[in-house]
Design a protein around this motif. Sequence first.
Motif, PDB file in Angstrom:
ATOM      1  N   PHE A 140      -0.920  -0.298  -5.181  1.00  0.00           N
ATOM      2  CA  PHE A 140      -1.443  -1.141  -6.254  1.00  0.00           C
ATOM      3  C   PHE A 140      -2.869  -1.612  -5.991  1.00  0.00           C
ATOM      4  CE2 PHE A 140       3.260  -1.873  -6.815  1.00  0.00           C
ATOM      5  CZ  PHE A 140       3.358  -1.142  -7.982  1.00  0.00           C
ATOM      6  N   GLY A 141      -3.456  -1.179  -4.889  1.00  0.00           N
ATOM      7  CA  GLY A 141      -4.863  -1.454  -4.635  1.00  0.00           C
ATOM      8  C   GLY A 141      -5.178  -2.869  -4.208  1.00  0.00           C
ATOM      9  N   TRP A 142      -4.176  -3.603  -3.716  1.00  0.00           N
ATOM     10  CA  TRP A 142      -4.451  -4.973  -3.260  1.00  0.00           C
ATOM     11  C   TRP A 142      -5.231  -4.966  -1.945  1.00  0.00           C
ATOM     12  CZ3 TRP A 142       1.431  -5.746  -4.080  1.00  0.00           C
ATOM     13  CH2 TRP A 142       1.691  -5.867  -5.451  1.00  0.00           C
ATOM     14  N   ALA A 143      -5.020  -3.958  -1.136  1.00  0.00           N
ATOM     15  CA  ALA A 143      -5.736  -3.813   0.129  1.00  0.00           C
ATOM     16  C   ALA A 143      -5.623  -2.361   0.577  1.00  0.00           C
ATOM     17  CB  ALA A 143      -5.166  -4.743   1.193  1.00  0.00           C
ATOM     18  N   SER A 144      -6.593  -1.925   1.372  1.00  0.00           N
ATOM     19  CA  SER A 144      -6.564  -0.566   1.908  1.00  0.00           C
ATOM     20  C   SER A 144      -5.770  -0.530   3.210  1.00  0.00           C
ATOM     21  CB  SER A 144      -7.993  -0.081   2.168  1.00  0.00           C
ATOM     22  OG  SER A 144      -8.576  -0.831   3.233  1.00  0.00           O
ATOM     23  N   GLN A 145      -5.526   0.673   3.713  1.00  0.00           N
ATOM     24  CA  GLN A 145      -4.833   0.786   4.993  1.00  0.00           C
ATOM     25  C   GLN A 145      -5.648   0.137   6.109  1.00  0.00           C
ATOM     26  OE1 GLN A 145      -1.573   2.269   5.718  1.00  0.00           O
ATOM     27  NE2 GLN A 145      -2.098   0.863   7.380  1.00  0.00           N
ATOM     28  N   GLN A 146      -6.973   0.326   6.070  1.00  0.00           N
ATOM     29  CA  GLN A 146      -7.811  -0.314   7.081  1.00  0.00           C
ATOM     30  C   GLN A 146      -7.744  -1.830   6.965  1.00  0.00           C
ATOM     31  OE1 GLN A 146      -9.704   1.175   9.735  1.00  0.00           O
ATOM     32  NE2 GLN A 146      -9.504  -0.986  10.278  1.00  0.00           N
ATOM     33  N   ASP A 147      -7.747  -2.328   5.717  1.00  0.00           N
ATOM     34  CA  ASP A 147      -7.599  -3.772   5.514  1.00  0.00           C
ATOM     35  C   ASP A 147      -6.298  -4.268   6.135  1.00  0.00           C
ATOM     36  OD1 ASP A 147      -9.963  -4.016   4.063  1.00  0.00           O
ATOM     37  OD2 ASP A 147      -8.970  -3.852   2.118  1.00  0.00           O
TER      38      ASP A 147
END
Length: 253
Positions: A140-147
């Motif tokens: 859902f684009g709330w955060a990336s994997q790196q985030d």
Amino acid sequence: MARRKKIYEGKAKILYEGPEPGTLVQYFKDDATAFNAEKKDVIEGKGVLNNRLSEFFMTGLNNLGVPTHFIKRLNMREQLIRAVEIIPLEVVVRNIAAGSISKRLGIEEGTPLPRPIVEFYYKDDALGDPMVTEEHIIAFGWASQQDLDDIVALALRVNDFVSGIMMGVGIKLVDFKIEIGRIWEGDYMRLVVADEISPDSCRLWDAHTGQKLDKDVFRRDLGNLADAYTEVARRLGVLPQNGVPRGKPTLIN
């Protein structure tokens, strides 16, 4: 002096426009809520205690190199903070089984967990802040994997710091909730610890007696919430010099 512009009001805090671009003033209210605001009360002095306690922990994290939104305390109820883009997640770290994890998994409350467990909850009061997985967060684009990797690392560093400080004064850090915000500096983005760190957002048990020193006192009608928070502040040595005011809180313009 003109009244400041209110940016946002939540259950326990109000955010006002700050004195400089990129800053906000965070005001701690005396309101206490539980069960997604189904239970409400006003606990005189709670905002003062949470302001001082959050200042104590945020300052300690900043000094350790763990970035936070905290700049400085302005008065008994207010802090100057950096304006951040809040990631719509509540990040929960659990050290001991309590609350929802005990209910979900049938683990007896008070059972030490084999390692700190990091959970994510989607910030939406209307939905009851549902638990979500990393798959949901990325999809859902709330955060990336790196985030997410960085968020977990931040959360575990907060856990190490706060649990160590608390154990030093005879208190177990059972679990806690933090929020993470994005700060943009040109094209560079960094993640910082935001919101607050206080007994409102932690479960705290006396290491010897098991007495609850957090918002469960209010949730479960276990006594006086202000007294519990005062005990935490007393042990940490961060009580205001004149004690906790018991009068009606007033906004400072």
